[in-house]
Design a protein around this motif. Structure first.
Motif, PDB file in Angstrom:
ATOM      1  N   VAL A 122      -6.384   3.532  -5.581  1.00  0.00           N
ATOM      2  CA  VAL A 122      -7.656   2.990  -5.113  1.00  0.00           C
ATOM      3  C   VAL A 122      -8.510   4.052  -4.416  1.00  0.00           C
ATOM      4  N   ASP A 123      -7.901   5.166  -4.024  1.00  0.00           N
ATOM      5  CA  ASP A 123      -8.639   6.206  -3.308  1.00  0.00           C
ATOM      6  C   ASP A 123      -7.929   7.538  -3.504  1.00  0.00           C
ATOM      7  N   HIS A 163     -10.615   4.347 -15.313  1.00  0.00           N
ATOM      8  CA  HIS A 163     -10.265   3.863 -13.965  1.00  0.00           C
ATOM      9  C   HIS A 163     -10.976   4.753 -12.951  1.00  0.00           C
ATOM     10  N   THR A 183       0.846  -1.194   0.000  1.00  0.00           N
ATOM     11  CA  THR A 183       0.000   0.000   0.000  1.00  0.00           C
ATOM     12  C   THR A 183       0.878   1.238   0.000  1.00  0.00           C
ATOM     13  N   ARG A 210      -2.488   0.747  -4.449  1.00  0.00           N
ATOM     14  CA  ARG A 210      -2.091  -0.620  -4.141  1.00  0.00           C
ATOM     15  C   ARG A 210      -1.200  -1.116  -5.261  1.00  0.00           C
ATOM     16  N   LEU A 249      -2.277  -4.772  -7.380  1.00  0.00           N
ATOM     17  CA  LEU A 249      -3.504  -4.924  -8.162  1.00  0.00           C
ATOM     18  C   LEU A 249      -3.226  -5.672  -9.457  1.00  0.00           C
ATOM     19  N   ASN A 282      -3.132   2.092 -10.352  1.00  0.00           N
ATOM     20  CA  ASN A 282      -2.938   1.490  -9.033  1.00  0.00           C
ATOM     21  C   ASN A 282      -3.643   2.270  -7.927  1.00  0.00           C
ATOM     22  N   PRO A 285     -11.367   5.183  -9.098  1.00  0.00           N
ATOM     23  CA  PRO A 285     -11.097   4.872  -7.691  1.00  0.00           C
ATOM     24  C   PRO A 285     -12.160   5.493  -6.793  1.00  0.00           C
TER      25      PRO A 285
END
Length: 134
Positions: free
Chosen positions: A76-77, A103, A29, A129, A132, A74, A105
C-alpha cells in the motif's frame, strides 16, 4: 485485546549487528525494512549498476512478502531512497512502474547523499496489508 505479531529475517549478518527484522507483521499490516541489493548469502549485488540494484532490491522485497503469504499487490506504500536521484530519475521511474504494473501504491522517492554501504545506490521500504481484497 492483543495484536498478533510475527517477524522474518533473511539471515544476513547485519540483522543481528544492527538489531532489526526484515519484515514485521502487526495484525494485518506488514512493515518491510529498507531492502537493498544482496544475494541469499548477504553478498552485495550490482556494484555500479543502478538497474541491477533496483531489480535485486525488488526481488528481496518479494522474498519477504512471500514469507507472509503476500505479493506486491498487497503493498500500500513504498519509500524509495536513491543516491544521485537526478542521475537515476528516469531509471527509477521506469523500474518502479515495471515492478508494480497496474498496481499503484502510495509512493515517495527521496534523493539522498549516501546509504549504509558505499556501493549502494538504492534502498526501498514498503508497507503491505494482508487483508486486501484482490
Amino acid at each position: 485485546m492483543s495484536v498478533q505479531t510475527k517477524t522474518f529475517k533473511h539471515g544476513v549478518p547485519w540483522e543481528e549487528s544492527f538489531g532489526y527484522s526484515q519484515g514485521y507483521l502487526v495484525g494485518n499490516t506488514l512493515y518491510i525494512s529498507g531492502q537493498l541489493s544482496h544475494d541469499d548469502a548477504g553478498n552485495f549485488v550490482g556494484e555500479g549498476d543502478f538497474e541491477t540494484q533496483v531489480r535485486a532490491t525488488f526481488k528481496n522485497i518479494d522474498k519477504v512478502l512471500q514469507k507472509f503469504g503476500a505479493t506486491k499487490e498487497n503493498i500500500v506504500d513504498d519509500t524509495v531512497l536513491v543516491v544521485n536521484l537526478r542521475e537515476h530519475w528516469d531509471a527509477v521511474q521506469r523500474l518502479h512502474l515495471e515492478y508494480f504494473g497496474q498496481h499503484h501504491p502510495a509512493s515517495t522517492t527521496i534523493g539522498i547523499s549516501a546509504l549504509a554501504l558505499p556501493e549502494q545506490l538504492v534502498e526501498i521500504r514498503v508497507i503491505a496489508r494482508l487483508d486486501l481484497n484482490q
